[in-house]
Design an enzyme around this catalytic site. Structure first.
Site, PDB file in Angstrom:
ATOM      1  N   ASP A 140       3.956  -1.026  11.363  1.00 36.68           N
ATOM      2  CA  ASP A 140       3.544   0.309  10.965  1.00 36.68           C
ATOM      3  C   ASP A 140       2.981   0.981  12.210  1.00 36.68           C
ATOM      4  O   ASP A 140       2.208   0.363  12.958  1.00 36.68           O
ATOM      5  CB  ASP A 140       2.472   0.247   9.875  1.00 36.68           C
ATOM      6  CG  ASP A 140       2.259   1.625   9.280  1.00 36.68           C
ATOM      7  OD1 ASP A 140       2.794   1.891   8.189  1.00 36.68           O
ATOM      8  OD2 ASP A 140       1.581   2.443   9.925  1.00 36.68           O
ATOM      9  N   ARG A 185       9.358   2.821  11.155  1.00 39.76           N
ATOM     10  CA  ARG A 185      10.368   2.329  10.203  1.00 39.76           C
ATOM     11  C   ARG A 185      11.682   2.009  10.897  1.00 39.76           C
ATOM     12  O   ARG A 185      12.337   2.883  11.466  1.00 39.76           O
ATOM     13  CB  ARG A 185      10.559   3.320   9.052  1.00 39.76           C
ATOM     14  CG  ARG A 185      11.107   4.672   9.408  1.00 39.76           C
ATOM     15  CD  ARG A 185      11.000   5.635   8.250  1.00 39.76           C
ATOM     16  NE  ARG A 185       9.615   6.013   8.025  1.00 39.76           N
ATOM     17  CZ  ARG A 185       9.208   7.211   7.611  1.00 39.76           C
ATOM     18  NH1 ARG A 185      10.076   8.144   7.325  1.00 39.76           N
ATOM     19  NH2 ARG A 185       7.933   7.485   7.452  1.00 39.76           N
ATOM     20  N   ASP A 188       0.799  -1.226   0.000  1.00 37.78           N
ATOM     21  CA  ASP A 188       0.000   0.000   0.000  1.00 37.78           C
ATOM     22  C   ASP A 188       0.832   1.277   0.000  1.00 37.78           C
ATOM     23  O   ASP A 188       0.357   2.332  -0.351  1.00 37.78           O
ATOM     24  CB  ASP A 188      -0.940   0.014   1.218  1.00 37.78           C
ATOM     25  CG  ASP A 188      -0.200  -0.169   2.539  1.00 37.78           C
ATOM     26  OD1 ASP A 188       1.024  -0.330   2.516  1.00 37.78           O
ATOM     27  OD2 ASP A 188      -0.847  -0.149   3.601  1.00 37.78           O
ATOM     28  N   HIS A 189       2.093   1.181   0.401  1.00 40.52           N
ATOM     29  CA  HIS A 189       2.898   2.402   0.551  1.00 40.52           C
ATOM     30  C   HIS A 189       3.567   2.814  -0.759  1.00 40.52           C
ATOM     31  O   HIS A 189       3.456   3.942  -1.207  1.00 40.52           O
ATOM     32  CB  HIS A 189       3.968   2.205   1.622  1.00 40.52           C
ATOM     33  CG  HIS A 189       3.454   2.379   3.014  1.00 40.52           C
ATOM     34  ND1 HIS A 189       2.498   1.570   3.564  1.00 40.52           N
ATOM     35  CD2 HIS A 189       3.758   3.291   3.975  1.00 40.52           C
ATOM     36  CE1 HIS A 189       2.247   1.978   4.802  1.00 40.52           C
ATOM     37  NE2 HIS A 189       3.002   3.020   5.074  1.00 40.52           N
ATOM     38  N   ARG A 229      -0.081  13.121   9.873  1.00 45.79           N
ATOM     39  CA  ARG A 229       1.245  13.695  10.175  1.00 45.79           C
ATOM     40  C   ARG A 229       1.517  14.894   9.284  1.00 45.79           C
ATOM     41  O   ARG A 229       1.292  14.812   8.072  1.00 45.79           O
ATOM     42  CB  ARG A 229       2.338  12.650   9.943  1.00 45.79           C
ATOM     43  CG  ARG A 229       2.290  11.587  10.990  1.00 45.79           C
ATOM     44  CD  ARG A 229       3.425  10.598  10.923  1.00 45.79           C
ATOM     45  NE  ARG A 229       3.303   9.748  12.090  1.00 45.79           N
ATOM     46  CZ  ARG A 229       3.573   8.456  12.119  1.00 45.79           C
ATOM     47  NH1 ARG A 229       4.019   7.846  11.040  1.00 45.79           N
ATOM     48  NH2 ARG A 229       3.416   7.769  13.224  1.00 45.79           N
ATOM     49  N   SER A 256       6.997   7.351  12.775  1.00 47.14           N
ATOM     50  CA  SER A 256       6.775   6.038  12.183  1.00 47.14           C
ATOM     51  C   SER A 256       7.528   4.914  12.889  1.00 47.14           C
ATOM     52  O   SER A 256       8.397   5.147  13.725  1.00 47.14           O
ATOM     53  CB  SER A 256       7.191   6.056  10.718  1.00 47.14           C
ATOM     54  OG  SER A 256       8.559   5.743  10.611  1.00 47.14           O
TER      55      SER A 256
HETATM   56  C1  MIC Z   1       4.224   6.528   8.088  1.00 44.35           C
HETATM   57  O1  MIC Z   1       3.057   6.885   8.143  1.00 44.35           O
HETATM   58  O2  MIC Z   1       5.180   7.252   8.413  1.00 44.35           O
HETATM   59  C2  MIC Z   1       4.519   5.133   7.574  1.00 44.35           C
HETATM   60  C3  MIC Z   1       5.170   5.273   6.270  1.00 44.35           C
HETATM   61  O3  MIC Z   1       3.325   4.426   7.428  1.00 44.35           O
HETATM   62  C4  MIC Z   1       5.428   4.431   8.605  1.00 44.35           C
HETATM   63  C5  MIC Z   1       5.943   3.138   8.166  1.00 44.35           C
HETATM   64  C6  MIC Z   1       7.093   3.246   7.214  1.00 44.35           C
HETATM   65  O4  MIC Z   1       7.941   4.124   7.387  1.00 44.35           O
HETATM   66  O5  MIC Z   1       7.158   2.427   6.316  1.00 44.35           O
HETATM   67  C7  MIC Z   1       4.784   4.218   9.971  1.00 44.35           C
HETATM   68  O6  MIC Z   1       3.913   4.957  10.339  1.00 44.35           O
HETATM   69  O7  MIC Z   1       5.239   3.340  10.721  1.00 44.35           O
HETATM   70 FE1  SF4 Z   2       0.053   4.971   4.965  1.00 41.18          FE
HETATM   71 FE2  SF4 Z   2       1.405   5.686   7.154  1.00 41.18          FE
HETATM   72 FE3  SF4 Z   2      -0.038   7.467   5.787  1.00 41.18          FE
HETATM   73 FE4  SF4 Z   2      -1.274   5.613   7.153  1.00 41.18          FE
HETATM   74  S1  SF4 Z   2       0.031   7.209   7.984  1.00 41.18           S
HETATM   75  S2  SF4 Z   2      -1.750   6.241   5.059  1.00 41.18           S
HETATM   76  S3  SF4 Z   2       0.095   3.867   6.899  1.00 41.18           S
HETATM   77  S4  SF4 Z   2       1.791   6.390   5.069  1.00 41.18           S
END
Ligand code: MIC
Ligand code: SF4
Length: 650
Positions: free
Chosen positions: A119, A542, A64-65, A379, A540
């Site tokens: 995530d 990550r 999905d990312h 965010r 996140s």
């Molecule tokens: C995000 O919203 O920052 C992400 C991308 O979903 C991350 C995960 C990632 O960095 O792959 C998260 O929230 O953990």
């Molecule tokens: Fe995707 Fe992270 Fe954004 Fe949610 S917050 S939509 S999991 S990138």
């Protein structure tokens, strides 16, 4: 003793320890989820463990990312993930099926179960009565292998909801109000349990919106009870058997009670550049807006999109606005396509994006320079949108759609209470799991080949630390440094499965010379240190924010405080999360200083070390409160070494 919902969930899954807020415990994990941006590492780690089929009740691997596929890299990752899912007995949700949290809620979430996801927004599942927790990829890989998940037993606050939301005020405003009250700092080790008579008036997707942004508060999990609303949602999803009631016992006690009267909440917005910088929409009214993005795992449910469609039907967006809409799942997209709402959105001038993270992760739809962008996501960190000088505001769908029509911030309540498009939950959702690939029967799995394109790099491994850790303070950053600062996603997302390449972008938004300096230090046989303020590693899950610095030779981060998931990721990578014993000592280290950390082994036993600043002749006391398990991980040079034997290269 009467128990609350979270206490019930934890005690019924306890694998080690006992219920005592603050204590080290381990819990059994029923379900896991991974997504493509963290999943490749998680599955490479799982592979390294040699664990065979997953041991969970259910594991789902989502794509999905990184669905942009500019270049072969993303597509290669997806092919690897699909082959790994088949090999290890995991369901595979293909690109186009939707955002992991939205799809999981619709198709797999089950009250009373535990869910661990790679995530940080995994706690969305708390909307359906799950104990859903975000973690680094390695922790999720361990859970897939049947290992319990280690955490600090949370202190639980009850959020006692009363009243009903007024027209034009949404679940998003509830969580923004929570962020205004609690801020994004200082909530590590806490979990939120929502209760009280106000819960009944919130649908499961609305509860999920609130639970989702618990991640921004920094809490371990946010959980709603499972009640008739939950039952109806599961029935409408064609999963009535997945329902179990889950309520707090009368008289259950909590660490703290937060009273929130829903009828007193008004439309709110998180102003740049942090989700807790909350203002009322009233005070922002009139501010010109260039972009509006509706979607993300926070606000892209059927109800969200229907509210947007009803508000925009028969109207046109303002000429200066670019309106992007990304439905959260294929279910939502297909339902609004069939009932005509999609046509209303298109006719109003919306740009329809794929059911994926898209704009939220900054790999598409970057706003113009200096633009004001209103987004329904969670965010708004500096630069996350892909445009460094853009001002991103986070709001409800109602506020976002009102701005799309007006071309500026406008309080949606001014549209008139009797014109609020109250959208009811459908009696039946359109449930079609055609894009979920089931794994083959167990006997056929071992022969499934793993597809490894050139973008799938080798798994980086750390080595056990020397007893005296000597190195250079390579960077000094301030408070609330997020993982988006440490390891930007957006345009660099495609290197997630190639750590050496991705490591070239560590601290890219802050200091582009950081990787080169670390590499130079390494060539001279020196390690690197990071110096930071409060809430280091916010945002996140990550693990690249630990893995990539580790690859560059960083062995310790000295901060005023850490966020939970990032601290766990550092430890898993064999890196030390050190805390200034006297917060004022932050001023006694500057970039370029030569540092030494002697007596690591005994210091770790004591939980206290002395950081010697050789350049300034200062002895700085630092804390490293690790439990026995965490100490063993650090001394082994990372958790994977404990599991599969020591790495032979650093
Ligand atoms: C995000 O919203 O920052 C992400 C991308 O979903 C991350 C995960 C990632 O960095 O792959 C998260 O929230 O953990
Ligand atoms: Fe995707 Fe992270 Fe954004 Fe949610 S917050 S939509 S999991 S990138």
């Amino acid at each position: 003793m009467p128990q609350g919902v979270i206490e019930k969930l934890i005690t019924s899954h306890m694998a080690r320890g006992a219920w005592a807020p603050g204590a080290d415990i381990e819990i059994r994990i029923d379900q896991t989820l991974t997504q493509d941006a963290t999943g490749t590492m998680a599955f490479l780690q799982y592979e390294a463990m040699g664990a065979g089929s997953v041991k969970t009740e259910l594991s789902v691997s989502y794509v999905d990312h990184n669905t942009v596929q500019a270049g072969f890299e993303n597509a290669d990752d997806h092919a690897y993930l699909q082959s790994a899912a088949a090999r290890f007995g995991v369901k595979f949700s293909r690109a186009g099926n939707g955002i992991c949290h939205q799809v999981h809620l619709e198709r797999f979430g089950q009250p009373g179960k535990t869910l661990l996801g790679s995530d940080s927004h995994t706690p969305t599942g708390g909307g359906i009565g799950m104990l859903a927790i975000g973690a680094g990829g390695l922790d999720v890989a361990m859970a897939m292998a049947g290992r319990p998940f280690a955490l600090k037993c949370p202190r639980v606050s009850l959020v006692n909801l009363t009243g009903r939301l007024p027209p034009w005020v949404a679940a998003k405003d509830v969580i923004l109000r929570m962020l205004q009250m609690l801020t994004s700092k200082g909530n590590v080790g806490t979990a939120l349990e929502y209760g009280g008579p106000g819960v009944r008036a919130l649908s499961v997707p609305e509860r999920a919106t609130i639970a989702n942004m618990g991640a921004e508060l920094g809490v371990t999990a946010s959980v709603f009870p499972s009640d008739n609303v939950t039952r109806r949602f599961l029935r409408a999803q064609g999963r009535p058997a997945d329902y179990t009631p889950l309520q707090a016992d009368p008289g259950a006690s909590y660490d703290r009670v937060i009273n929130l009267d829903l009828s007193q909440i008004e439309p709110l917005a998180a102003a740049p550049h942090n989700p807790d910088n909350v203002k009322t929409v009233r005070e922002l009214a009139g501010l010109a807006v260039q972009q509006v993005c509706i979607g993300s795992c926070t606000n892209s449910s059927y109800k969200d999109l229907m509210v947007a469609a009803r508000m925009l039907a028969g109207k046109k967006i303002a000429p200066g606005i670019s309106l992007v809409i990304a439905p959260g799942s294929r279910q939502v997209l297909e339902m609004i396509a069939r009932n005509g709402a999609l046509a209303d959105l298109i006719a109003a001038g919306a740009r329809i994006a794929e059911s994926a993270c898209g704009f939220c992760i900054g790999n598409s739809h970057a706003p113009p320079s200096n633009a004001v962008s209103i987004r329904t996501s969670n965010r708004n960190f500096l630069g996350r949108s892909g445009t460094r000088d853009a001002a991103v505001y986070l709001t409800s769908v109602e506020t976002a759609a009102a701005a799309a029509l007006a071309g500026k911030f406008a309080d949606p309540r001014d549209l008139g209470a009797n014109r609020y498009p109250a959208v009811r939950q459908p009696a039946r959702f359109l449930a079609d799991d055609a894009l979920i690939v089931e794994p083959p029967a167990p006997a056929a799995r071992a022969s499934v080949p793993l597809i490894r394109g050139p973008n799938i790099g080798a798994l980086p491994r750390n080595v056990p630390p020397p007893d005296t850790l000597a190195g250079i303070a390579q960077i000094k950053v301030g408070d609330k440094i997020t993982t988006d600062h440490i390891m930007p996603a957006g345009a660099f997302l495609k290197f997630r499965s190639n750590v050496p390449k991705y490591a070239e972008y560590v601290f890219h938004p802050v200091d582009r010379e950081f990787p080169a300096r670390c590499k130079q230090a390494r060539a001279q046989g020196r390690f690197s240190f990071i110096i930071a303020g409060e809430s280091y590693g916010q945002g996140s899950s990550r693990e690249h924010a630990a893995l990539c610095p580790m690859y560059l030779g960083v062995r310790a981060v000295v901060a005023r405080s850490f966020e939970r998931i990032h601290a766990a990721n550092l430890i898993n990578c064999g890196m030390l999360p050190l805390i200034f014993q006297n917060p004022g000592d932050y001023t006694r280290v500057e970039p370029g200083d030569l540092l030494e950390l002697p007596g690591l082994r005994t210091g770790l036993e004591r939980g206290a070390l002395v950081l010697k600043n050789l350049t300034r002749g200062a002895d700085i006391p630092v804390q490293c409160r690790l439990n026995e398990r965490e100490r063993a991980i650090i001394l082994a040079g990372g958790r994977l070494n404990l599991q599969v034997g020591p790495a032979d290269a650093g």
